[in-house]
Design a protein around this motif. Structure first.
Motif, short mmCIF file in Angstrom:
data_model
loop_
_atom_site.label_atom_id
_atom_site.label_comp_id
_atom_site.label_asym_id
_atom_site.label_seq_id
_atom_site.Cartn_x
_atom_site.Cartn_y
_atom_site.Cartn_z
N ALA A 165 0.82 -1.22 0.00
CA ALA A 165 0.00 0.00 0.00
C ALA A 165 0.85 1.26 0.00
O ALA A 165 0.33 2.36 -0.23
CB ALA A 165 -0.93 0.00 1.21
N GLY A 166 2.15 1.11 0.25
CA GLY A 166 3.02 2.27 0.34
C GLY A 166 2.70 3.16 1.52
O GLY A 166 2.89 4.38 1.48
N VAL A 167 2.22 2.55 2.60
CA VAL A 167 1.79 3.28 3.79
C VAL A 167 2.79 3.06 4.92
O VAL A 167 3.22 1.93 5.17
CB VAL A 167 0.39 2.82 4.24
CG1 VAL A 167 0.02 3.41 5.60
CG2 VAL A 167 -0.65 3.23 3.20
N ALA A 168 3.16 4.13 5.59
CA ALA A 168 4.06 4.02 6.75
C ALA A 168 3.28 3.53 7.97
O ALA A 168 2.25 4.09 8.33
CB ALA A 168 4.69 5.37 7.06
N VAL A 169 3.80 2.48 8.59
CA VAL A 169 3.22 1.92 9.81
C VAL A 169 4.34 1.83 10.84
O VAL A 169 5.31 1.10 10.64
CB VAL A 169 2.62 0.52 9.55
CG1 VAL A 169 2.20 -0.13 10.86
CG2 VAL A 169 1.44 0.62 8.59
N VAL A 170 4.23 2.61 11.90
CA VAL A 170 5.30 2.69 12.89
C VAL A 170 4.77 2.26 14.26
O VAL A 170 4.11 3.03 14.95
CB VAL A 170 5.89 4.11 12.98
CG1 VAL A 170 7.13 4.12 13.88
CG2 VAL A 170 6.23 4.65 11.60
N PRO A 171 5.04 1.02 14.67
CA PRO A 171 4.61 0.57 15.98
C PRO A 171 5.60 1.00 17.07
O PRO A 171 6.75 1.34 16.78
CB PRO A 171 4.61 -0.96 15.83
CG PRO A 171 5.68 -1.23 14.81
CD PRO A 171 5.66 -0.05 13.87
N ALA A 172 5.14 1.00 18.31
CA ALA A 172 5.99 1.28 19.48
C ALA A 172 6.68 2.64 19.40
O ALA A 172 7.80 2.79 19.84
CB ALA A 172 7.04 0.17 19.67
N MET A 173 5.99 3.63 18.85
CA MET A 173 6.57 4.97 18.75
C MET A 173 6.35 5.69 20.07
O MET A 173 5.60 6.65 20.18
CB MET A 173 5.92 5.73 17.59
CG MET A 173 6.67 6.97 17.15
SD MET A 173 8.31 6.65 16.50
CE MET A 173 9.31 7.61 17.63
N ALA A 174 7.06 5.18 21.11
CA ALA A 174 6.78 5.58 22.47
C ALA A 174 8.04 5.49 23.32
O ALA A 174 9.13 5.22 22.80
CB ALA A 174 5.68 4.68 23.05
N PHE A 175 7.88 5.72 24.60
CA PHE A 175 9.03 5.65 25.51
C PHE A 175 9.68 4.28 25.44
O PHE A 175 10.90 4.16 25.34
CB PHE A 175 8.57 5.96 26.94
CG PHE A 175 9.68 5.88 27.95
CD1 PHE A 175 10.61 6.90 28.06
CD2 PHE A 175 9.80 4.78 28.79
CE1 PHE A 175 11.65 6.82 28.98
CE2 PHE A 175 10.82 4.70 29.72
CZ PHE A 175 11.75 5.72 29.82
N TYR A 176 8.87 3.22 25.52
CA TYR A 176 9.40 1.86 25.39
C TYR A 176 9.31 1.43 23.93
O TYR A 176 8.25 1.50 23.32
CB TYR A 176 8.63 0.89 26.27
CG TYR A 176 8.79 1.14 27.75
CD1 TYR A 176 10.03 1.04 28.36
CD2 TYR A 176 7.69 1.50 28.54
CE1 TYR A 176 10.19 1.28 29.72
CE2 TYR A 176 7.83 1.73 29.90
CZ TYR A 176 9.09 1.62 30.49
OH TYR A 176 9.23 1.87 31.83
N GLY A 177 10.41 1.01 23.38
CA GLY A 177 10.42 0.54 22.00
C GLY A 177 10.94 1.59 21.04
O GLY A 177 11.92 1.36 20.33
N GLY A 178 10.31 2.76 21.02
CA GLY A 178 10.72 3.80 20.09
C GLY A 178 11.95 4.57 20.53
O GLY A 178 12.90 4.72 19.76
N LEU A 179 11.94 5.06 21.78
CA LEU A 179 13.07 5.85 22.26
C LEU A 179 14.35 5.02 22.31
O LEU A 179 15.41 5.47 21.87
CB LEU A 179 12.75 6.45 23.63
CG LEU A 179 13.85 7.32 24.25
CD1 LEU A 179 14.28 8.44 23.32
CD2 LEU A 179 13.37 7.88 25.60
N GLY A 180 14.27 3.81 22.84
CA GLY A 180 15.44 2.96 22.90
C GLY A 180 16.00 2.65 21.53
O GLY A 180 17.22 2.64 21.32
N ASP A 181 15.11 2.43 20.57
CA ASP A 181 15.53 2.15 19.20
C ASP A 181 16.24 3.35 18.59
O ASP A 181 17.29 3.22 17.93
CB ASP A 181 14.30 1.77 18.37
CG ASP A 181 14.64 1.37 16.95
OD1 ASP A 181 15.76 0.91 16.70
OD2 ASP A 181 13.76 1.53 16.08
N LEU A 182 15.71 4.54 18.82
CA LEU A 182 16.36 5.76 18.31
C LEU A 182 17.74 5.94 18.94
O LEU A 182 18.71 6.29 18.25
CB LEU A 182 15.49 6.97 18.60
CG LEU A 182 14.21 7.11 17.77
CD1 LEU A 182 13.29 8.16 18.38
CD2 LEU A 182 14.52 7.46 16.32
#
Length: 338
Positions: free
Chosen positions: A121-138
């Motif tokens: 679909a060419g759609v961005a899906v970003v799970p865990a864009m939060a303190f847990y999951g997202g911040l650690g990944d960044l």
């Protein structure tokens, strides 16, 4: 419209922070969720935002909620129940989906079940864009720098306290049941269930936290987000003992606002160390209130997706779809990283 963002779960603790952040940044939130009455009350706080009630078990209601919107942020846990239906509605609408799920299994399901559909679909899906999951990944992605692989990544959470919301407790109970009470680790390049007893060790956080006792392998969503795009066979997360005790104590009250923005007096440090051979790189983020910090993370993600500042599409973690160092710099008003 380009600046209209549906917030599903808008009346929840984190959802309210997200609504406020969207308004502050010039977006127009559409308030959605299960309880029409609570949505109407929240709408009045903002001089009458649009309310679109919807339930996860009614696809038509979700389609009506997302109609004409530019993106959707799912803040309604437990995500084992809501993530699938809401992302499917987003894919039908052809709009980006961002959620703030900390549930390991729900995040793993998102990558496993929707990668193909989102890519097609060419759609961005970003799970865990939060303190847990997202911040650690960044943080791990930024610490890696020019490295393409590493041997280990360690993410230690130094929380002065943890007053969990009802949503946190509900999500934790569902995750506990899904793994039949077993614990998880990411080792040898894969998620592994185990029954080992928790082990405490000392972790030297930068000041002002200093040396704290942490629970080793207190596994969080980072074990899904980081391995989804980085070649690191060992990803380990740690939690300060005082926070873990608060979480396990059923009598621990919900967060209480301590300032004009509704944030609690909880402070945190997320201390990341990545090792390749004999070389270690380290990056640490400091801030206030793990639920409040999720709002700028999620809203900045939506802003970057809608303005074309992404590196991929489909289902992708924060560190994969965004330039990690630049993203973290954008959070400077609320997050100190060094």
């Amino acid at each position: 419209m380009q600046n209209t963002v549906v917030v599903y779960g808008a009346t929840g603790h984190t959802g309210r922070f997200i609504v406020a952040e969207l308004v502050e940044r010039g977006f127009v939130p559409i308030l959605s969720g299960r309880d029409a009455g609570r949505l109407e009350v929240l709408a009045k706080e903002y001089d009458g935002l649009t309310v679109r009630p919807a339930t996860a078990d009614d696809p038509d209601s979700l389609d009506r909620a997302l109609d004409g919107a530019a993106a959707v942020i799912n803040a309604a846990g437990p995500f084992a129940v809501t993530a699938g239906p809401v992302v499917e509605a987003a894919l039908r609408a052809g709009i980006p989906y961002v959620d703030v799920a900390a549930e390991i299994e729900a995040n793993a399901d998102m990558f496993a079940n929707y990668a193909k559909a989102a890519a097609e679909a060419g759609v961005a899906v970003v799970p865990a864009m939060a303190f847990y999951g997202g911040l650690g990944d960044l943080l791990v992605s930024a610490a890696m720098g020019d490295w393409t692989t590493a041997d280990e990544a360690h993410i230690a959470y130094g929380l002065t306290s943890w007053h969990p919301t009802p949503g946190t407790r509900s999500a934790g109970a569902i995750s506990h049941d899904r793994r039949a009470g077993r614990r998880l680790r990411f080792s040898d390049g894969r998620l592994q269930y185990h029954d080992d007893q928790p082990v405490q060790e000392a972790w030297s956080f930068p000041e002002p936290l200093g040396v704290r006792q942490v629970i080793a392998e207190f596994t969080m969503a980072d074990v899904v987000t980081i391995p989804s795009h980085l070649q690191i066979p060992e990803v380990r997360t740690y939690m300060s003992v005082e926070a873990a005790k608060d979480l396990s104590d059923e009598s621990t009250p919900e967060p209480v606002a301590a300032d004009g923005k509704g944030r609690s007096d909880q402070t945190f440090a997320v201390d990341v160390r990545v090792r390749a051979g004999d070389i270690e790189r380290r990056l640490t983020a400091h801030g206030q209130d793990i639920y409040a910090i999720t709002a700028p993370l999620a809203v900045e993600a939506v802003h970057r997706i809608l303005t074309g500042r992404t590196r991929t599409t489909g289902v992708a973690s924060a560190g994969s779809i965004f330039h990690a160092e630049d993203f973290l710099q954008a959070l400077a008003p609320v997050l100190s990283v060094k």
